[in-house]
Structure formats: C-alpha cells, structure tokens
Scaffold this active site. Structure first.
Site, PDB file in Angstrom:
ATOM      1  N   ARG A   1       0.068   5.787  16.307  1.00 22.34           N
ATOM      2  CA  ARG A   1       0.226   7.144  15.773  1.00 22.34           C
ATOM      3  C   ARG A   1      -0.477   8.167  16.648  1.00 22.34           C
ATOM      4  NH1 ARG A   1      -2.595   5.454   9.973  1.00 22.34           N
ATOM      5  NH2 ARG A   1      -4.332   4.342  10.874  1.00 22.34           N
TER       6      ARG A   1
ATOM      7  N   TYR B   1     -10.176  -4.699   3.128  1.00 22.69           N
ATOM      8  CA  TYR B   1      -9.454  -3.528   3.637  1.00 22.69           C
ATOM      9  C   TYR B   1      -9.620  -2.395   2.607  1.00 22.69           C
ATOM     10  CZ  TYR B   1      -5.149  -1.357   5.645  1.00 22.69           C
ATOM     11  OH  TYR B   1      -4.220  -0.537   6.228  1.00 22.69           O
TER      12      TYR B   1
ATOM     13  N   ASP C   1     -10.225   1.410   1.135  1.00 16.60           N
ATOM     14  CA  ASP C   1     -10.179   2.848   1.376  1.00 16.60           C
ATOM     15  C   ASP C   1     -11.507   3.461   0.910  1.00 16.60           C
ATOM     16  OD1 ASP C   1      -7.678   3.207   2.537  1.00 16.60           O
ATOM     17  OD2 ASP C   1      -6.663   3.069   0.601  1.00 16.60           O
TER      18      ASP C   1
ATOM     19  N   GLU D   1      -3.709   6.561  18.779  1.00 17.40           N
ATOM     20  CA  GLU D   1      -4.431   5.399  18.236  1.00 17.40           C
ATOM     21  C   GLU D   1      -3.759   4.112  18.723  1.00 17.40           C
ATOM     22  OE1 GLU D   1      -5.424   5.991  14.076  1.00 17.40           O
ATOM     23  OE2 GLU D   1      -5.142   3.850  13.737  1.00 17.40           O
TER      24      GLU D   1
ATOM     25  N   ARG E   1      -9.364  -6.685  13.518  1.00 17.47           N
ATOM     26  CA  ARG E   1      -8.453  -5.973  14.418  1.00 17.47           C
ATOM     27  C   ARG E   1      -9.239  -4.833  15.049  1.00 17.47           C
ATOM     28  NH1 ARG E   1      -4.545  -7.097  17.626  1.00 17.47           N
ATOM     29  NH2 ARG E   1      -2.874  -5.566  17.728  1.00 17.47           N
TER      30      ARG E   1
ATOM     31  N   ARG F   1       0.833  -1.213   0.000  1.00 22.08           N
ATOM     32  CA  ARG F   1       0.000   0.000   0.000  1.00 22.08           C
ATOM     33  C   ARG F   1       0.865   1.259   0.000  1.00 22.08           C
ATOM     34  NH1 ARG F   1      -5.261   0.060   2.155  1.00 22.08           N
ATOM     35  NH2 ARG F   1      -4.802   1.859   3.460  1.00 22.08           N
TER      36      ARG F   1
ATOM     37  N   ARG G   1       9.845   5.491  -3.207  1.00 19.09           N
ATOM     38  CA  ARG G   1      10.206   6.431  -4.288  1.00 19.09           C
ATOM     39  C   ARG G   1      11.664   6.815  -4.216  1.00 19.09           C
ATOM     40  NH1 ARG G   1       5.953   9.932  -2.434  1.00 19.09           N
ATOM     41  NH2 ARG G   1       4.064   9.183  -3.442  1.00 19.09           N
TER      42      ARG G   1
HETATM   43  P1  FAD Z   1     -18.235   1.700   8.153  1.00 18.24           P
HETATM   44  O1  FAD Z   1     -17.756   3.083   8.164  1.00 18.24           O
HETATM   45  O2  FAD Z   1     -17.681   0.738   9.162  1.00 18.24           O
HETATM   46  O3  FAD Z   1     -19.824   1.739   8.308  1.00 18.24           O
HETATM   47  C1  FAD Z   1     -20.603   0.627   8.702  1.00 18.24           C
HETATM   48  C2  FAD Z   1     -21.694   1.144   9.618  1.00 18.24           C
HETATM   49  O4  FAD Z   1     -22.578   0.077   9.931  1.00 18.24           O
HETATM   50  C3  FAD Z   1     -21.146   1.650  10.957  1.00 18.24           C
HETATM   51  O5  FAD Z   1     -21.626   2.946  11.214  1.00 18.24           O
HETATM   52  C4  FAD Z   1     -21.651   0.630  11.958  1.00 18.24           C
HETATM   53  O6  FAD Z   1     -21.922   1.189  13.226  1.00 18.24           O
HETATM   54  C5  FAD Z   1     -22.923   0.151  11.289  1.00 18.24           C
HETATM   55  N1  FAD Z   1     -23.331  -1.196  11.720  1.00 18.24           N
HETATM   56  C6  FAD Z   1     -22.551  -2.308  11.741  1.00 18.24           C
HETATM   57  N2  FAD Z   1     -23.255  -3.351  12.213  1.00 18.24           N
HETATM   58  C7  FAD Z   1     -24.494  -2.883  12.477  1.00 18.24           C
HETATM   59  C8  FAD Z   1     -25.676  -3.478  13.012  1.00 18.24           C
HETATM   60  N3  FAD Z   1     -25.673  -4.773  13.384  1.00 18.24           N
HETATM   61  N4  FAD Z   1     -26.783  -2.727  13.167  1.00 18.24           N
HETATM   62  C9  FAD Z   1     -26.782  -1.414  12.821  1.00 18.24           C
HETATM   63  N5  FAD Z   1     -25.685  -0.792  12.342  1.00 18.24           N
HETATM   64  C10 FAD Z   1     -24.570  -1.525  12.158  1.00 18.24           C
HETATM   65  N6  FAD Z   1      -9.858   5.373   4.061  1.00 18.24           N
HETATM   66  C11 FAD Z   1      -9.293   6.292   3.245  1.00 18.24           C
HETATM   67  O7  FAD Z   1      -9.646   6.408   2.062  1.00 18.24           O
HETATM   68  N7  FAD Z   1      -8.326   7.135   3.720  1.00 18.24           N
HETATM   69  C12 FAD Z   1      -7.877   7.089   5.024  1.00 18.24           C
HETATM   70  O8  FAD Z   1      -7.003   7.880   5.405  1.00 18.24           O
HETATM   71  C13 FAD Z   1      -8.458   6.123   5.890  1.00 18.24           C
HETATM   72  N8  FAD Z   1      -8.039   6.021   7.165  1.00 18.24           N
HETATM   73  C14 FAD Z   1      -8.622   5.101   7.987  1.00 18.24           C
HETATM   74  C15 FAD Z   1      -8.185   5.041   9.307  1.00 18.24           C
HETATM   75  C16 FAD Z   1      -8.756   4.130  10.184  1.00 18.24           C
HETATM   76  C17 FAD Z   1      -8.271   4.089  11.609  1.00 18.24           C
HETATM   77  C18 FAD Z   1      -9.777   3.253   9.723  1.00 18.24           C
HETATM   78  C19 FAD Z   1     -10.399   2.249  10.651  1.00 18.24           C
HETATM   79  C20 FAD Z   1     -10.221   3.307   8.402  1.00 18.24           C
HETATM   80  C21 FAD Z   1      -9.638   4.224   7.521  1.00 18.24           C
HETATM   81  N9  FAD Z   1     -10.078   4.332   6.194  1.00 18.24           N
HETATM   82  C22 FAD Z   1      -9.480   5.262   5.366  1.00 18.24           C
HETATM   83  C23 FAD Z   1     -11.130   3.471   5.652  1.00 18.24           C
HETATM   84  C24 FAD Z   1     -12.542   4.083   5.726  1.00 18.24           C
HETATM   85  O9  FAD Z   1     -12.864   4.304   7.077  1.00 18.24           O
HETATM   86  C25 FAD Z   1     -13.528   3.106   5.092  1.00 18.24           C
HETATM   87  O10 FAD Z   1     -13.199   2.876   3.743  1.00 18.24           O
HETATM   88  C26 FAD Z   1     -14.995   3.534   5.135  1.00 18.24           C
HETATM   89  O11 FAD Z   1     -15.332   4.238   6.285  1.00 18.24           O
HETATM   90  C27 FAD Z   1     -15.831   2.289   5.064  1.00 18.24           C
HETATM   91  O12 FAD Z   1     -17.214   2.587   4.975  1.00 18.24           O
HETATM   92  P2  FAD Z   1     -18.250   1.416   5.230  1.00 18.24           P
HETATM   93  O13 FAD Z   1     -19.610   2.002   5.025  1.00 18.24           O
HETATM   94  O14 FAD Z   1     -17.873   0.215   4.457  1.00 18.24           O
HETATM   95  O15 FAD Z   1     -18.024   0.981   6.758  1.00 18.24           O
HETATM   96  N1  UDP Z   2       3.370   0.760   7.912  1.00 19.69           N
HETATM   97  C1  UDP Z   2       4.554   0.664   8.586  1.00 19.69           C
HETATM   98  N2  UDP Z   2       5.103   1.784   9.151  1.00 19.69           N
HETATM   99  C2  UDP Z   2       4.504   2.979   9.069  1.00 19.69           C
HETATM  100  C3  UDP Z   2       3.286   3.083   8.370  1.00 19.69           C
HETATM  101  C4  UDP Z   2       2.729   1.938   7.804  1.00 19.69           C
HETATM  102  O1  UDP Z   2       5.120  -0.418   8.696  1.00 19.69           O
HETATM  103  O2  UDP Z   2       5.042   3.964   9.613  1.00 19.69           O
HETATM  104  C5  UDP Z   2       2.806  -0.484   7.322  1.00 19.69           C
HETATM  105  C6  UDP Z   2       1.863  -1.200   8.302  1.00 19.69           C
HETATM  106  O3  UDP Z   2       2.007  -2.589   8.087  1.00 19.69           O
HETATM  107  C7  UDP Z   2       0.496  -0.761   7.854  1.00 19.69           C
HETATM  108  C8  UDP Z   2       0.694  -0.699   6.336  1.00 19.69           C
HETATM  109  O4  UDP Z   2       2.032  -0.203   6.171  1.00 19.69           O
HETATM  110  O5  UDP Z   2      -0.501  -1.665   8.236  1.00 19.69           O
HETATM  111  C9  UDP Z   2      -0.278   0.187   5.600  1.00 19.69           C
HETATM  112  O6  UDP Z   2      -0.201   1.487   6.132  1.00 19.69           O
HETATM  113  P1  UDP Z   2      -1.374   2.504   5.987  1.00 19.69           P
HETATM  114  O7  UDP Z   2      -0.898   3.827   6.438  1.00 19.69           O
HETATM  115  O8  UDP Z   2      -1.944   2.395   4.630  1.00 19.69           O
HETATM  116  O9  UDP Z   2      -2.397   1.932   7.072  1.00 19.69           O
HETATM  117  P2  UDP Z   2      -3.850   2.430   7.531  1.00 19.69           P
HETATM  118  O10 UDP Z   2      -3.803   3.933   7.537  1.00 19.69           O
HETATM  119  O11 UDP Z   2      -4.818   1.865   6.536  1.00 19.69           O
HETATM  120  O12 UDP Z   2      -4.004   1.852   8.871  1.00 19.69           O
END
Ligand code: FAD
Ligand code: UDP
Length: 368
Positions: free
Chosen positions: A280, A348, A350, A300, A249, A172, A176
């Site tokens: 982080r 997984y 985005d 986090e 996780r 991911r 560079r």
């Molecule tokens: P979710 O956002 O999980 O929505 C599912 C919803 O269903 C939730 O609100 C949940 O409460 C609800 N639900 C589940 N079960 C039930 C139930 N039984 N009854 C009623 N409601 C229920 N993506 C990026 O592009 N850029 C980023 O920088 C990025 N950073 C991230 C950082 C973190 C820490 C995490 C965890 C994710 C990150 N993502 C990022 C990914 C992004 O959050 C997801 O792609 C997106 O939010 C997924 O949307 P979703 O609708 O699939 O799931």
């Molecule tokens: N990663 C790492 N060191 C860092 C940042 C990321 O080893 O400082 C690795 C780690 O395994 C992570 C993966 O790269 O799960 C993808 O990172 P990303 O930032 O895309 O993770 P996310 O924001 O989706 O948690």
C-alpha cells in the site's frame, strides 16, 4: 525492597497504559524502550505540518464505548472514516467489498444480482466448508474478487499461499450489500488530532522512561530492578527460544516527501496485484486534512522476518499458535512477570484490543 514496583519493557500502547494506570495509584514504574522514541508502532512525527504515521497507517476504531471514552481522555479525535481504494493493474476498486466494488467488478446494480454472482462463483469452486483463507475468501466474495483484490495482496503481505493461511484473517474485512465504503463496522472511528505520540506523551507524564535500552543487553540487571516485570517484547525471545522460534512477518517503510499538494487523493491505496512489491501507499495528510504545500507518502513493503529485526505481525496459524501455547503455559506460572501486547501475547491485536487487554491486566494486578 526493590527500586521500582514495576519495570515495563516497551513504551508501546500496552506498556504506556499499564504505566499510566499504575502511576495513578502511586506505584513506581520504570519503562525501558529499545527504540529511540516512545509509542511503539503507533508513533507519529510531524513533518511539513503533517502527522506522519511512521509505522504504517493507524486508524483507531472500536465498538465498545468505554474504550472509546478511555482513549478520548488523552486526545480529541476527528471523524475520519477509512475508505481505502484498491489498485489492481491500474484499475481502481472501492474497499471493503461492497456494492461499489461489485458494480466496478461485474456491473451488477442490485444486492440480489451481486449475491447471485457470488453464489455462482462459490458453487463453481465447489466450496462447502471453508478450511483456509482462499476458500473463505471465495465463499464470501467469489473468485473474481479473490483473484484481483485478495490473492496477490495477501500472499505479499504474509509470504504464504492463501491456501496455507487461516481463514480468520480475511474475516477482518466487512462484506456489505450496500454502497458503503467504510472499512470498519465499529461505532467509533477517528484519528487523534495532533497525532498518536501526543497521547502516549500524556500517558507517560511523570513516569521515568529510558530510551535506546534493550532489555536483553543487561537482562540480569533488569530482572532484579523491580518487584514485577511487564514484558511487551517477543515472548519466545524472553525465554531464549527454549521451545523454538515463533514466526513473525516483517515490514519496511519507504517514506518520501513530495513537492506537490496531493499525490493520490486518498489516505490509503492498496496495490493488490502480485508484481508490485509494496502492498500500500499511504498519503498521510489525508488522515486529518492537513494543510501543507507538500505531501508525505509511505510505501509499505512486507518482508520475511529474521532474528534481530523488528517483528510487526505474529503469524497466528495452527503451528505457531501451538508453539505459543507452550510459551504461554510457562508464562502463566510466573509470579513476577506479566506478558502483554502484540508480541508478548503473540496476537494480531488492533489498538482497541490492546487497550482492553491492558486494562484487564491492570485490574488483575490491583486485585492480587
Ligand atoms: P508495540 O507497539 O509493538 O510496542 C512494543 C514496544 O516494546 C516497542 O516500542 C518495542 O520497541 C519495545 N520492545 C520490544 N522488545 C523490547 C526489548 N527487548 N527491550 C526494550 N524494548 C522492547 N491497529 C489499529 O487499531 N488500527 C490500525 O489501523 C492499525 N494499523 C496497523 C498497521 C501496521 C503496519 C501495524 C504493524 C499495526 C497496526 N495496528 C493497527 C496495530 C497496532 O500497531 C497495535 O495494536 C499496537 O501498536 C500494539 O501495541 P503494543 O504495545 O502491543 O506493541
Ligand atoms: N486484504 C486483501 N486485500 C486488501 C486488503 C486486505 O486481501 O486490499 C486481506 C489481507 O489478507 C490482509 C487482511 O485482508 O492481511 C486484513 O486486512 P487489514 O487491512 O485488516 O490488514 P492490516 O491493516 O492489519 O495489515
């Protein structure tokens, strides 16, 4: 005739886009959401004049212009470029792995010197074909960077040894041989002005949403209220874990408001050693240059997940992927249930990918 055309379980990105698109063509939708707010994990909340990403840093990035234009109908985006810093035992390195990182790690000044160093370390580790994340990382960036910037962070994040994790996770990140700290290679990147929640509010205008409502608390009622169900929760829970439990996780967010203007000088700093318990620290105001005398930060903490807790990441290794495929076979035979999003499709994803798969699901529905 049922009361609704669609019952949508989950007001995250998938559920909200699906509802928006179906509402637009006159379908009657009801969304139920177990949390006390809409937006799922992209939810933001204003505190001290700062948009706080309540479930971790969310940076929108995408290559596909159509998806960029799609999300831009709901908000204007700023031109934020994610450039996280890694802190390894007090020493700072630029991410993703680029000429700045190679210079800080080895003092090398040219791309050729950096490539030679990586090649030397790859040869010493005797890797020909990378079979897991550890081998993949060493072949991409060498042993020093693996040990200082990847191993500790990754093992905290996933709770597994790098040698037991799939290689794709590390792919991911860009590698560079230029002095470029942009974390993403995509053409389009930014943070929505006003926060992500506003986007979802716009999508859900005119759509009925019941918060604090868990599908499983009254499954029979919800199964019969609409012609079709869109389920964005955990697919294994939907089927009562009939083939066994998928692994996820967990995460814990520790938020703090500080009486200072600038705590760390960057939106994201990763702690890549194995001893610091969090992965982080995010300082939210730097995502959109918010003007405030205070600052809000979030640490986090990754953690193991058990039933009943919020599942954040699917673990897409071979064992779980095989189990998921059994659930998917069952799901594919359903006429009235569509599974979507990170938990419903156990991927997984985005945000851009969630938009893509939701629009595909909407198209498939319209053509049925
Ligand atoms: P979710 O956002 O999980 O929505 C599912 C919803 O269903 C939730 O609100 C949940 O409460 C609800 N639900 C589940 N079960 C039930 C139930 N039984 N009854 C009623 N409601 C229920 N993506 C990026 O592009 N850029 C980023 O920088 C990025 N950073 C991230 C950082 C973190 C820490 C995490 C965890 C994710 C990150 N993502 C990022 C990914 C992004 O959050 C997801 O792609 C997106 O939010 C997924 O949307 P979703 O609708 O699939 O799931
Ligand atoms: N990663 C790492 N060191 C860092 C940042 C990321 O080893 O400082 C690795 C780690 O395994 C992570 C993966 O790269 O799960 C993808 O990172 P990303 O930032 O895309 O993770 P996310 O924001 O989706 O948690």
């Amino acid at each position: 005739m049922k009361e609704y055309d669609y019952l949508i379980v989950g007001a995250g990105l998938f559920g909200s886009i699906f509802a928006y698109e179906m509402n637009k063509i006159g379908k009657k939708c009801l969304i139920i959401e177990k949390r006390n707010h809409i937006g799922g994990n992209i939810y933001t909340e204003e505190m001290e004049g700062i948009n706080v990403h309540k479930y971790g840093a969310h940076i929108f990035h995408v290559n596909d212009k159509k998806i960029w234009e799609y999300i831009n109908q709901f908000a204007d985006f700023n031109r934020y470029t994610n450039s996280p810093i890694a802190n390894y035992n007090g020493k700072l390195y630029n991410l993703p792995f680029n000429m700045n990182t190679f210079y800080q790690m080895w003092g090398v000044k040219t791309p050729q010197e950096a490539k030679d160093m990586i090649e030397k370390q790859r040869k010493e580790a005797n890797i020909t074909e990378a079979k897991n994340l550890e081998e993949q990382a060493i072949s991409l960036v060498g042993k020093d960077i693996y040990e200082k910037l990847i191993e500790g962070y990754t093992e905290k994040q996933w709770g597994k040894k790098c040698s037991e994790l799939p290689a794709f996770i590390i792919k991911r990140l860009p590698v560079r041989f230029t002095f470029d700290n942009n974390y993403f290679n995509d053409l389009y990147q930014g943070i929505p002005i006003g926060g992500y929640t506003k986007i979802v509010e716009k999508m859900l205008e005119g759509i009925e949403v019941k918060l604090n409502t868990n599908f499983f608390d009254d499954k029979d009622k919800w199964l019969n209220i609409a012609d079709k169900i869109v389920f964005t929760g955990m697919i294994d829970e939907f089927y009562d874990y009939c083939y066994g439990e998928l692994e996820y996780r967990g995460l814990e967010f520790e938020e703090e408001t500080l009486d200072m203007e600038n705590f760390q000088g960057n939106a994201v700093i990763n702690y890549t050693d194995s001893k610091t318990p969090y992965t982080r620290i995010i300082e939210h105001k730097h995502f959109d240059n918010a003007q405030s005398e205070k600052t809000v930060i979030t640490r986090e903490y990754p953690k193991s997940w058990s039933k009943g807790e919020e599942a954040y990441y699917p673990i897409n290794d071979d064992k779980n992927s095989e189990l998921y495929n059994r659930y998917k076979d069952k799901a594919d035979k359903e006429d009235n249930v569509i599974f979507g999003g990170r938990l419903g499709m156990y991927k997984y994803f985005d945000m851009w990918k969630v938009i893509e798969v939701t629009l595909e699901a909407v198209e498939a529905e319209k053509n049925r």
